[in-house]
Design an enzyme around this catalytic site. Structure first.
Site, mmCIF file in Angstrom:
data_model
loop_
_atom_site.group_PDB
_atom_site.id
_atom_site.type_symbol
_atom_site.label_atom_id
_atom_site.label_comp_id
_atom_site.label_asym_id
_atom_site.label_seq_id
_atom_site.Cartn_x
_atom_site.Cartn_y
_atom_site.Cartn_z
ATOM 1 C CD GLU A 336 65.113 20.677 -16.589
ATOM 2 O OE1 GLU A 336 65.786 21.635 -16.180
ATOM 3 O OE2 GLU A 336 65.438 19.579 -15.926
HETATM 4 C C1 TNX Z 1 66.354 20.519 -12.399
HETATM 5 S S1 TNX Z 1 63.857 20.126 -11.044
HETATM 6 C C2 TNX Z 1 65.953 19.436 -12.611
HETATM 7 C C3 TNX Z 1 66.857 18.348 -12.478
HETATM 8 C C4 TNX Z 1 68.178 18.440 -12.080
HETATM 9 C C5 TNX Z 1 68.038 19.727 -11.224
HETATM 10 C C6 TNX Z 1 69.555 20.147 -10.525
HETATM 11 C C7 TNX Z 1 63.734 19.511 -12.229
HETATM 12 C C8 TNX Z 1 62.186 19.078 -12.146
HETATM 13 N N1 TNX Z 1 64.469 19.253 -13.132
HETATM 14 O O1 TNX Z 1 66.537 17.308 -13.712
HETATM 15 O O2 TNX Z 1 68.624 17.451 -11.629
HETATM 16 O O3 TNX Z 1 67.626 20.744 -11.808
HETATM 17 O O4 TNX Z 1 69.457 20.961 -9.708
#
Ligand code: TNX
Length: 519
Positions: A336
């Protein structure tokens, strides 16, 4: 393609709390499996995860005051741990020497982590080719005993009967993990070690610690002390946060290692960097330290990739982290990185993997790293974008399967749950069990294993951690260990796991699909 995934994430995360809107359904890696309907036959033995081959031989053996443990050489550590467990729960003396009524033997030809367990009317033998195998044979033996065997103090009036069996067992996958996000909310060394005990009893063998995120920095870095001092001083909701000193992390690593759990530390860059940016003004393009962030929605502030101090900073952090976990894989994050171009993102990940981690060192990254040019060996952790994860596998990486729809235990387990996310759906124990990491072009060889993920935006104490992790992580344990799985059979066996969890002091979620057994 990467950009598309990032955009999808961003729009989704704009509204992360319990709406379930805006999220496209994601593919699983494989078809549903492990569900052949109700076999009708109750569980023969209360084992979780179920071994590859079990023969119940119809008799019993009883642990009594004459019990002793035989374990020599490298087996001695496993023997000591077993003797200690039996002393604590039964009150018997349990001497340990070269031979005993429970004999642990190395030198077998079992596969890695595999074991042969024989319980006869006379006693017990566990053989294995490595200490981990002995440890897992012992875990199976303990599960065959009354649940009180997990107690911290001697249980009165228990007849310590164990059914006689012949078990031949080895895990399907080498990576059977649990990730705990200690960044959104901080958890103490003791809190983490408590979960390690429960994991090890379920033959889970990787503890992935998510040590940094926008809301907090949790590991002391000597060359950049403000990371922990400033970045560690907050968490979601504005609480005091906290951090592990390097000695703390070493203690966790040693504690876990004694239970055959390898710690995988993660510092998450280039996204999710706000805590670091709040600690050091010079890491910000503005020259001003970022405001601390204590909200729950995913922020994912990226590093200032062109900043003169940024790469030296990342390299310092990496070096210290890798030195703390010298024999293992280090997780480079990589998820992300909202707002970075695909080119800048790939350039950073390639620099981190090639130049900083260096050739031959094993790294893990979240599935977005498939957008970079990587050099094997490495692992890719699939959570969201199967295409990107597959791109990484095509470059020689092995996959750790953490599809959010089956392994994100920050998801609610029922629609009326008090807290938790729903963006990846409601994840019941059955949802956590009925899926398979292999399929859709992914082979048994390209999948290294599975990992349950506990993101902690909404989880701020041990009671919530217990409730969200268990029993769902027991389902993950069986997905990672057992080749032939049947949900209805697991349902019956898991009921007994409830008794064990209770004795261990774990406040698990009483999933209504299971007819829970009291200790
Ligand atoms: C996605 S999974 C994220 C996390 C969040 C999560 C909440 C991932 C690699 N990134 O930063 O905490 O969703 O469900």
């Amino acid at each position: 393609m990467l950009l598309l995934a990032l955009v999808a994430c961003e729009s989704f995360h704009a509204d992360p709390i319990d709406t379930g809107r805006g999220r496209p359904p994601r593919p699983d890696t494989g078809e549903d499996s492990g569900d052949t309907g109700d076999s009708g036959a109750g569980p023969s033995l209360p084992l979780v995860p179920w071994p590859q081959s079990v023969t119940a031989t119809g008799g019993t053996w009883t642990i009594d005051a004459t019990v002793s443990v035989g374990a020599a050489g490298l087996a001695a550590r496993e023997g000591d741990a077993l003797a200690e467990r039996l002393r604590a729960s039964t009150g018997f003396a349990v001497p340990i020497g070269e031979t005993g009524t429970i004999q642990l033997e190395l030198g077998g030809d079992e596969p890695p982590e595999g074991y042969t367990l024989d319980v006869t009317a006379e006693g017990v033998t566990v053989t294995a080719s490595d200490p981990a195998g002995l440890f897992y044979g012992v875990q199976t033996l303990l599960q065959l005993a009354p649940a009180a065997v997990y107690g911290a103090t001697p249980a009165a009036d228990v007849v310590w009967t164990v059914p006689t069996v012949h078990v031949e067992d080895a895990p399907r996958f080498g990576w059977r993990g649990v990730m705990i996000d200690v960044a959104r909310h901080f958890f103490s060394v003791a809190d983490i070690e408590r979960q390690v005990d429960v994991m090890a009893a379920h033959k889970l063998n990787r503890l992935h610690l998510h040590l940094s995120d926008d809301q907090g920095w949790r590991i002391e870095i000597l060359s950049w002390p403000r990371l922990a001092e400033v970045g560690g001083a907050t968490e979601v909701g504005g609480g005091p946060g906290g951090y592990y000193t390097q000695a703390d992390l070493e203690a966790i690593i040693a504690y876990a290692e004694a239970r055959h759990v390898t710690v995988i530390p993660e510092v998450d860059f280039p996204g999710h960097a706000n805590a670091a940016l709040s600690a050091y003004a010079e890491l910000n393009e503005s020259g001003v330290a970022a405001e601390p962030y204590t909200g729950t929605p995913v922020l994912s502030t990226p590093l200032w990739l062109d900043g003169p101090d940024t790469r030296p900073f990342v390299a310092d952090v990496w070096r210290e982290l890798a030195a703390l976990a010298p024999d293992t894989v280090v997780h480079i994050g990589g998820d992300e990185a909202v707002g970075l171009s695909a080119v800048d993102y790939a350039d950073f990940v390639e620099w981190l993997e090639h130049d900083v981690a260096g050739e031959g060192s094993r790294v893990v990254g979240w599935d977005e790293i498939g957008g970079a040019q990587l050099s094997a060996p490495f692992y890719v952790q699939y959570w969201y974008d199967l295409e990107s994860a597959r791109d990484a596998v095509a470059q020689g990486g092995r996959m750790i399967a953490s599809p959010a729809t089956h392994t994100y235990f920050d998801m609610k387990q029922s629609s009326d749950a008090e807290y938790g996310q729903v963006w990846a759906g409601i994840v019941t124990t059955r949802t956590a069990y009925v899926w398979d990491p292999v399929g859709n072009g992914l082979t048994e060889e390209t999948v290294a294993g599975v990992e349950a993920c506990l993101w902690t935006e909404f989880i701020d104490d041990n009671a919530k951690m217990d409730f969200m992790l268990w029993p769902r992580a027991a389902a993950t344990a069986e997905v990672g260990w057992t080749t032939d799985r049947v949900w209805s059979d697991f349902q019956g066996r898991l009921a007994y796991d409830g008794a064990r969890l209770t004795v261990m002091g774990v406040g698990y979620a009483p999933d209504p699909d299971i007819d829970w057994v009291a200790p």
